[in-house]
Design a protein around this motif. Sequence first.
Motif, PDB file in Angstrom:
ATOM      1  N   ARG A  81       0.621  -1.227   0.461  1.00 40.53           N
ATOM      2  CA  ARG A  81       0.039   0.334   0.023  1.00 40.53           C
ATOM      3  C   ARG A  81       0.886   1.307  -0.127  1.00 40.53           C
ATOM      4  NH1 ARG A  81      -3.861  -2.900  -1.721  1.00 40.53           N
ATOM      5  NH2 ARG A  81      -4.843  -3.586  -0.106  1.00 40.53           N
ATOM      6  N   ILE A 108     -14.039  -2.758  -0.989  1.00 39.41           N
ATOM      7  CA  ILE A 108     -14.141  -4.051  -1.421  1.00 39.41           C
ATOM      8  C   ILE A 108     -15.628  -3.952  -0.116  1.00 39.41           C
ATOM      9  CG2 ILE A 108     -12.106  -5.108  -1.289  1.00 39.41           C
ATOM     10  CD1 ILE A 108     -11.327  -5.991   1.650  1.00 39.41           C
ATOM     11  N   LYS A 162      -7.420   0.102   4.929  1.00 42.86           N
ATOM     12  CA  LYS A 162      -6.698  -0.783   4.645  1.00 42.86           C
ATOM     13  C   LYS A 162      -5.861  -1.236   2.848  1.00 42.86           C
ATOM     14  CE  LYS A 162      -4.504  -4.447   7.304  1.00 42.86           C
ATOM     15  NZ  LYS A 162      -3.384  -3.601   7.859  1.00 42.86           N
ATOM     16  N   VAL A 163      -7.441  -0.768   2.135  1.00 49.19           N
ATOM     17  CA  VAL A 163      -7.429  -1.367   0.495  1.00 49.19           C
ATOM     18  C   VAL A 163      -6.773  -0.144  -0.007  1.00 49.19           C
ATOM     19  CG1 VAL A 163      -9.316  -1.708  -0.828  1.00 49.19           C
ATOM     20  CG2 VAL A 163      -8.776  -2.380   1.473  1.00 49.19           C
ATOM     21  N   TYR A 190     -10.919  -7.887   6.468  1.00 43.44           N
ATOM     22  CA  TYR A 190      -9.911  -7.415   5.363  1.00 43.44           C
ATOM     23  C   TYR A 190      -9.046  -8.926   5.064  1.00 43.44           C
ATOM     24  CZ  TYR A 190      -5.470  -5.411   3.274  1.00 43.44           C
ATOM     25  OH  TYR A 190      -5.018  -4.992   1.779  1.00 43.44           O
ATOM     26  N   GLY A 204     -13.247  -8.562   2.107  1.00 43.51           N
ATOM     27  CA  GLY A 204     -14.789  -7.472   2.498  1.00 43.51           C
ATOM     28  C   GLY A 204     -15.919  -8.977   2.437  1.00 43.51           C
TER      29      GLY A 204
END
Lengths: 554, 226
Positions: free
Chosen positions: A29, A230, A240-241, B189, B192
């Motif tokens: 990330r 998500i 966190k995405v 996570y 999802g």
Amino acid sequence: MRTILRDGSADAVRDRNASAWLIPAGQRRINEKLRAEMRHYDDGDEIDAVIVGCGAGGSTMLQRLARAGWRVAALDAGPFWDPDRDWVSDEAGSHHLYWTEPRVIAGTDPVPLGSNNSGRGVGGSMVHYAGFAPRFHPSDFHTASADGVGHDWPFAYDDLKPYYEAIEGELPVSGEDWPWGDPHRYPHAPHPVSGNGEVFQRGADALGIETRVGPVAITNGRFGHRQHCIYRGFCLQGCKVNAKASPLITHVPDALAHGAEVRPDAMVVSVEVDERTGRATGVRYVRDGVERFQRAAHVIVAGYSIETPRLLLHSTSKRFPDGLCNDFDLVGRYLMVQGAPQTGGRFADEIRMYKAPPPEVSSESFYETDPAKPYRRGFSIQTVSPLPITWSEHFAGQKVWGDDLRRQMRDFVHWACLGALCEFLAQPDNRVTLAGQRDRHGMPVAKFSYSQCDNDRALMKEASSTMEQILLAAGAEHVTTFHRYAHLVGGARMGTDERSGVVDGDCRSFAVPNLLVTDGSVLPTQGAANPALTIMSVAARAADRLVRRPDPRG
Amino acid sequence: MAARLPEHGVTPGHPHGDAPSRFPGFDALDQADAWDPVTAGVVLARLGPLPPLRFFTPQQESVARPLLDLILAQHEEPRVPVFEMVDQRLAELTTDGWRYEDLPPDPQAWARSLEAMESDALAEHGHGFAACSPDEQAGMLESLLDLGDGVWHGMHADRVWSLWSRYACTAFYSHPWAWNEIGWPGPAYPRGYKNPGVGTREPFEVPDAGPLESHGVPSRGTDGDR
Ligand SMILES: Cc1cc2nc3c(=O)[nH]c(=O)nc-3n(C[C@H](O)[C@H](O)[C@H](O)COP(=O)(O)OP(=O)(O)OC[C@H]3O[C@@H](n4cnc5c(N)ncnc54)[C@H](O)[C@@H]3O)c2cc1C
Ligand code: SF4
């Protein structure tokens, strides 16, 4: 569902802010190379600008100034987050994202702080904000003239509009075409709606209340190298995405690529001024236990509505015995929170409101002053979806305990929840002062006093009953409302002169020509909209004006 | 992604042993191998040993344990170790930072309020809070709540309640056993959710088997959670 930018502006965004393309494309990330190769300035080096706080307002400033070729560093009291390593998909485990240094709350309606209000670390409070990104309405800029309440801004909506459009592209914001305020479109198509959003739409439809999906600063489809949401519901714990926008991913990468420095874990304890020239010379800060001084030609304070006034009040000198820029006792005053009641509705069906980002659907149908009502200004209604700890605290706040509490909580999957944002009015005595208590740096902690006025209470009541009606119309078996507050802004407001504001419309302080404040503190009113987009847009405008005219006397 | 975890030990669908569950067979920990490793580390640590007690004095402990059990209706083993979790937070100063002007920082506010509860128990019942019957303990909590924003031993009663209940709820509902009880899957996570929408479920979510008891919001007022 379209998953590409509607107006093809991704390329245009990339040209002016490549942050989303500087993040690696894979599962990592952060761009480690960019951070490792970041420029470092020496304390004794007089840089063009030092920024205090790397949140919504500070990071926007950092990126804009770096792009303009300024030698600029942003100091933040908290860490330089790595979402992979530092953030968790867990409610209690996210405690470290919040500003949890000591603060004192007072007044007749004290506002609890901590997790519900401000963040620390690079990205600021937007790391754990929900992600709603509405604009203010044109009326927000002149409530005193139009409604006889609040304070007129030194500029109008149209002056901010191009910056709204720019920041909406950079976050980017997703949503349906917006009918309220100044009607506009969003760069990303709306997200699909979950059970909680469905309930809101159903209830509002039944009552003839308009709703729209969005506006949320969450990518719908890929944006640069950022990934698609998500739908996991942990937006308030940090994404966190990299789907939800925060300056950590929307502005800091581009700033670093243009030579800016981010100096994390650096707590600024005072802004220094030259007694002879009256100009700011830099900031004193503590890092690794060592006190240092960063010299700079401009000092830009963006530490949040509590820490900014605290820092100014603590920065005393012969010229400013009562705190920097506080000649007229304005620093810390006119702080605002929004009344943010949340109403839950219990349904026979399973709603499972945690299965989506909490921000989904909004209504601004009650935003403007309604002459038929006994109060001025208004509120908006949005989906919220508290996770179990917050949800249980809501019931506990209603004095539900023991078996009753456990029984309510076993119903968790059956509840839908809406939140209102009520425009509380700015009042001089709602303010930050310095308390006797000191933090571990020896710096006096902020004392924040809040008392509501009748207009505030009337709005809370109306908003709560509207949400209850919507949920009942959607088929809720019963409803219940929890009182709370959100979104602090003000405390160093913009004004037309030194007696009405701490800074001018360009966010430049009246008292010290090379000192700016560019965070939520400068907002004179707060509307019934979540503030982050406006904070970033005001900062982007201030940066533009600063770059064009670095010396106000020049 | 975390390596496949060994079969977990006690993960009651209801923190109190074999009592009937609203979500029969649901176990949030079944999905633990789908959690990212950092999150899994934080959550699974709650199932492991906690540090020795450091904050509460034995006398404060004698009040805090039954009080927290009362607030969360944890009447029997296995319990979510709420008392130990609160002790850890106060010892490590993992507080929210803010405090009401008329209350000391959280650790001292806890100490003071527990001692006040003990002195009430002695005055009203002639023995300490720990020796009070469940009814006596519940009655004392009720009288505190009935004071609303009135003053109790020099502190606003509702602020004392807010302090106790926030710590209690944070500890209890951070624990996977409590998630099992309410049918919530916990961390999500990188997995999802794929099936949002009213009345829809993921393959690993378990439908509500129906009420264990009749529903209804208890009738105590709707004061704000200030
Ligand atoms: C739970 C929650 C949900 C929210 N949801 C939304 C939402 O949906 N939409 C929305 O628009 N807004 C939302 N907000 C509000 C929004 O996040 C804030 O209004 C916004 O981020 C404030 O911007 P800022 O620039 O004023 O300060 P921040 O973004 O908080 O940045 C301030 C930074 O300054 C640093 N700092 C402070 N003092 C010092 C010092 N002395 N030295 C060095 N560094 C310092 C801090 O560490 C911090 O990083 C939410 C907030 C919370 C808490
Ligand atoms: S729901 Fe989407 S935007 Fe929110 S934290 Fe999860 S992935 Fe990020």
